[in-house]
Motif scaffolding. Structure first.
Motif, PDB file in Angstrom:
ATOM      1  N   THR A 129       0.832  -1.201   0.000  1.00 38.81           N
ATOM      2  CA  THR A 129       0.000   0.000   0.000  1.00 38.81           C
ATOM      3  C   THR A 129       0.870   1.255   0.000  1.00 38.81           C
ATOM      4  OG1 THR A 129      -1.767  -1.141   1.191  1.00 38.81           O
ATOM      5  CG2 THR A 129      -1.770   1.267   1.254  1.00 38.81           C
ATOM      6  N   ILE A 130       1.878   1.271   0.872  1.00 36.01           N
ATOM      7  CA  ILE A 130       2.757   2.437   0.970  1.00 36.01           C
ATOM      8  C   ILE A 130       3.473   2.687  -0.345  1.00 36.01           C
ATOM      9  CG2 ILE A 130       4.871   3.300   2.045  1.00 36.01           C
ATOM     10  CD1 ILE A 130       3.963   1.962   4.649  1.00 36.01           C
ATOM     11  N   PHE A 131       4.051   1.641  -0.931  1.00 33.31           N
ATOM     12  CA  PHE A 131       4.860   1.831  -2.135  1.00 33.31           C
ATOM     13  C   PHE A 131       3.999   2.185  -3.349  1.00 33.31           C
ATOM     14  CE2 PHE A 131       7.983  -1.317  -0.057  1.00 33.31           C
ATOM     15  CZ  PHE A 131       8.496  -0.295   0.723  1.00 33.31           C
ATOM     16  N   THR A 132       2.835   1.596  -3.450  1.00 35.88           N
ATOM     17  CA  THR A 132       1.945   1.919  -4.568  1.00 35.88           C
ATOM     18  C   THR A 132       1.515   3.377  -4.511  1.00 35.88           C
ATOM     19  OG1 THR A 132       1.110  -0.351  -4.722  1.00 35.88           O
ATOM     20  CG2 THR A 132      -0.253   1.373  -5.672  1.00 35.88           C
ATOM     21  N   ARG A 133       1.086   3.816  -3.323  1.00 31.21           N
ATOM     22  CA  ARG A 133       0.671   5.212  -3.170  1.00 31.21           C
ATOM     23  C   ARG A 133       1.839   6.164  -3.431  1.00 31.21           C
ATOM     24  NH1 ARG A 133      -4.791   5.214  -3.523  1.00 31.21           N
ATOM     25  NH2 ARG A 133      -5.722   3.732  -2.048  1.00 31.21           N
ATOM     26  N   SER A 134       3.008   5.786  -2.963  1.00 28.89           N
ATOM     27  CA  SER A 134       4.186   6.632  -3.159  1.00 28.89           C
ATOM     28  C   SER A 134       4.543   6.756  -4.636  1.00 28.89           C
ATOM     29  CB  SER A 134       5.375   6.058  -2.384  1.00 28.89           C
ATOM     30  OG  SER A 134       6.558   6.764  -2.676  1.00 28.89           O
ATOM     31  N   ILE A 135       4.519   5.655  -5.362  1.00 29.87           N
ATOM     32  CA  ILE A 135       4.849   5.679  -6.792  1.00 29.87           C
ATOM     33  C   ILE A 135       3.869   6.569  -7.554  1.00 29.87           C
ATOM     34  CG2 ILE A 135       4.860   4.275  -8.907  1.00 29.87           C
ATOM     35  CD1 ILE A 135       6.037   1.998  -7.224  1.00 29.87           C
ATOM     36  N   ILE A 136       2.582   6.397  -7.262  1.00 32.14           N
ATOM     37  CA  ILE A 136       1.565   7.171  -7.983  1.00 32.14           C
ATOM     38  C   ILE A 136       1.693   8.659  -7.696  1.00 32.14           C
ATOM     39  CG2 ILE A 136      -0.908   7.645  -8.100  1.00 32.14           C
ATOM     40  CD1 ILE A 136      -0.053   5.279  -9.740  1.00 32.14           C
ATOM     41  N   SER A 137       1.891   9.031  -6.430  1.00 28.01           N
ATOM     42  CA  SER A 137       2.004  10.458  -6.098  1.00 28.01           C
ATOM     43  C   SER A 137       3.260  11.057  -6.706  1.00 28.01           C
ATOM     44  CB  SER A 137       2.012  10.649  -4.581  1.00 28.01           C
ATOM     45  OG  SER A 137       3.160  10.063  -3.993  1.00 28.01           O
ATOM     46  N   GLN A 138       4.370  10.322  -6.663  1.00 24.43           N
ATOM     47  CA  GLN A 138       5.620  10.817  -7.235  1.00 24.43           C
ATOM     48  C   GLN A 138       5.510  10.944  -8.752  1.00 24.43           C
ATOM     49  OE1 GLN A 138       8.982   8.378  -6.123  1.00 24.43           O
ATOM     50  NE2 GLN A 138      10.418   9.511  -7.396  1.00 24.43           N
ATOM     51  N   TRP A 139       4.889   9.975  -9.393  1.00 24.20           N
ATOM     52  CA  TRP A 139       4.716   9.993 -10.852  1.00 24.20           C
ATOM     53  C   TRP A 139       3.782  11.127 -11.280  1.00 24.20           C
ATOM     54  CZ3 TRP A 139       0.239   9.039 -13.793  1.00 24.20           C
ATOM     55  CH2 TRP A 139       0.443   8.844 -15.155  1.00 24.20           C
ATOM     56  N   GLN A 140       2.665  11.241 -10.592  1.00 21.17           N
ATOM     57  CA  GLN A 140       1.669  12.249 -10.941  1.00 21.17           C
ATOM     58  C   GLN A 140       2.219  13.657 -10.746  1.00 21.17           C
ATOM     59  OE1 GLN A 140      -1.097  13.155 -12.690  1.00 21.17           O
ATOM     60  NE2 GLN A 140      -2.428  11.755 -11.565  1.00 21.17           N
ATOM     61  N   PHE A 141       2.832  13.904  -9.606  1.00 18.98           N
ATOM     62  CA  PHE A 141       3.333  15.236  -9.301  1.00 18.98           C
ATOM     63  C   PHE A 141       4.509  15.614 -10.201  1.00 18.98           C
ATOM     64  CE2 PHE A 141       6.437  17.853  -6.978  1.00 18.98           C
ATOM     65  CZ  PHE A 141       5.702  19.017  -6.853  1.00 18.98           C
TER      66      PHE A 141
END
Length: 449
Positions: free
Chosen positions: A212-224
């Motif tokens: 959960t942590i890594f998926t959310r982190s990847i998406i936020s980093q990619w999106q931003f």
């Protein structure tokens, strides 16, 4: 590399992408073993690596190749292309039984062979058991230069058959731009298998904590990252444009007549093109910000549920999750800080661009006024020329009738017509002289200002 370190690699992929011709390209199977689905449109793969003398880069490339082999139903080369285009990003987790994981340094090259390093930055969360000294700690690693300064540019990971490196994020909207991040996990002693299971597994209807942590982190980093780099690029172009047309004396009201009509029209078109790009980008920023807010709220809710669950290992998030967006950054759990910063920055960019778009539209209005004034002057010149031509063609036989004055003169003497033509000719000379003076002043400003 120390023999005490183990590695886990996480790869997050889209389940479908679109080709350049607009055709949808879907993964070959809805049920791929060894993976888990997130929000129905994303798939996460996890690959464990036992202790080895090989470098982490070697293991990364090996696991990346294994992942691509999973998609061989598409064909070897096509499956490889699909994975490259569908990859959101990858995360490497460094596992150590001891707390020395926070001293570990992960070397990685930039595209130009400049070397960067991932180093431990913040403790994100802890898992601990009452009465047990052993504590599981999750550390976040940040990218730094050889001089130990933070590297703030947005980068994407790139691989070949034999090497991997980071390169600048592309501003093209449809480029995949996969991100890469590093975390460290320590246990304060021997690896506790029950604690490891608590981190990497969960009931069938739940996602594991680390996934959960890594998926959310990847998406936020990619999106931003994609939005931020595009915003910076257009921001520079906008500032240069506004500075050019606002502060440059060449474009002030007294000097604008020195610019040709063709150039004014071209500049007006350039302003409109830039305005269209900015309006579109601002809508993307607003959409990205809403996406980050939704994901952050869902993530905060999930973390709070995990913390309140009655289980053997208690989760310490090192900060608050409730109403986190209204709190100061130092009060927020470190797992949510990146969301907080991203949302605040996108809000600033949206407000800034919105004000600058209005300013640019004001410049466009001014340019349109300049062009309207020129069109009016042209009409005046044209009317004078038509009047002169009319008198010349009429000659001495011109008839002049005026019911308004009650006068009906059959023929006007030639000297009267000649006098009128001469007066109009003087008017033309006046316009020509005024034009020549203006051109002379323009040349003088150009070479002597």
């Amino acid at each position: 590399m120390s023999d005490n370190f183990e590695y886990v690699f996480y790869f997050l992929l889209r389940r479908s992408i679109f080709k350049s011709d607009g055709e949808e390209w879907r993964e070959p199977d809805d049920d791929i073993s060894g993976s888990m689905l997130f929000e129905s449109d994303k798939r996460l793969f996890r690959f464990d690596v036992e202790q080895s003398e090989q470098s982490w880069q070697y293991h990364y490339l090996q696991k990346w190749q294994e992942l691509q082999n999973i998609y061989t139903d598409l064909g070897d080369e096509i499956g490889r292309q699909y994975c490259q285009q569908a990859l959101f990003g990858a995360t490497m987790l460094i596992i150590s039984p001891n707390d020395n994981v926070k001293q570990h340094v992960v070397d990685i090259d930039l595209q130009d062979k400049q070397q960067l390093q991932f180093k431990a930055d913040k403790l994100l969360c802890k898992l601990e058991q009452s009465g047990v000294e052993q504590v599981g700690k999750l550390w976040n690693f940040v990218l730094k230069t050889q001089e130990n300064k933070p590297f703030l540019d947005h980068l994407q990971i790139h691989t070949t058959d034999s090497e991997l490196f980071l390169k600048p994020t592309s501003h093209a909207e449809l480029q995949p731009n996969p991100v890469f991040s590093v975390y460290g996990l320590s246990f304060g002693g021997e690896i506790n298998q029950k604690l490891a299971a608590r981190l990497t597994s969960a009931p069938s209807n739940r996602h594991p904590l680390l996934s959960t942590i890594f998926t959310r982190s990847i998406i936020s980093q990619w999106q931003f990252g994609r939005i931020d780099i595009e915003s910076k690029r257009l921001k520079k172009q906008l500032q240069a444009n506004n500075t050019k047309y606002s502060n440059n004396s060449q474009y002030q009201a007294d000097n604008v007549h020195c610019i040709s009509t063709r150039d004014l029209e071209q500049q007006l078109q350039e302003m409109q093109t830039l305005n269209n790009k900015l309006v579109y980008l601002n809508s993307r920023i607003q959409s990205a910000n809403q996406t980050l807010e939704i994901n952050s709220k869902n993530f905060a809710r999930r973390l709070e549920i995990l913390r309140q669950e009655d289980n053997t290992w208690q989760l310490d998030l090192c900060g608050e999750t409730k109403q986190w967006q209204e709190k100061e950054e130092f009060e927020i759990t470190p797992l949510l800080v990146s969301y907080h910063r991203g949302i605040r920055r996108l809000e600033y960019q949206h407000n800034y661009l919105d004000s600058q778009i209005k300013y640019l539209q004001g410049l466009q209005t001014k340019w349109q006024l300049y062009l309207s004034q020129r069109q009016t002057q042209r009409s005046e010149y044209l009317n004078v020329i038509i009047t002169i031509v009319t008198f010349l063609l009429a000659g001495q036989g011109m008839t002049f009738n005026s019911k308004l004055l009650g006068i009906n003169i059959a023929e006007v003497d030639a000297w009267v017509i000649q006098l009128a033509v001469f007066a109009l000719f003087l008017l033309v000379l006046k316009y020509i002289f005024k034009w020549l003076v203006g051109k002379f002043n323009c040349i003088k400003r150009k070479f002597f200002s």
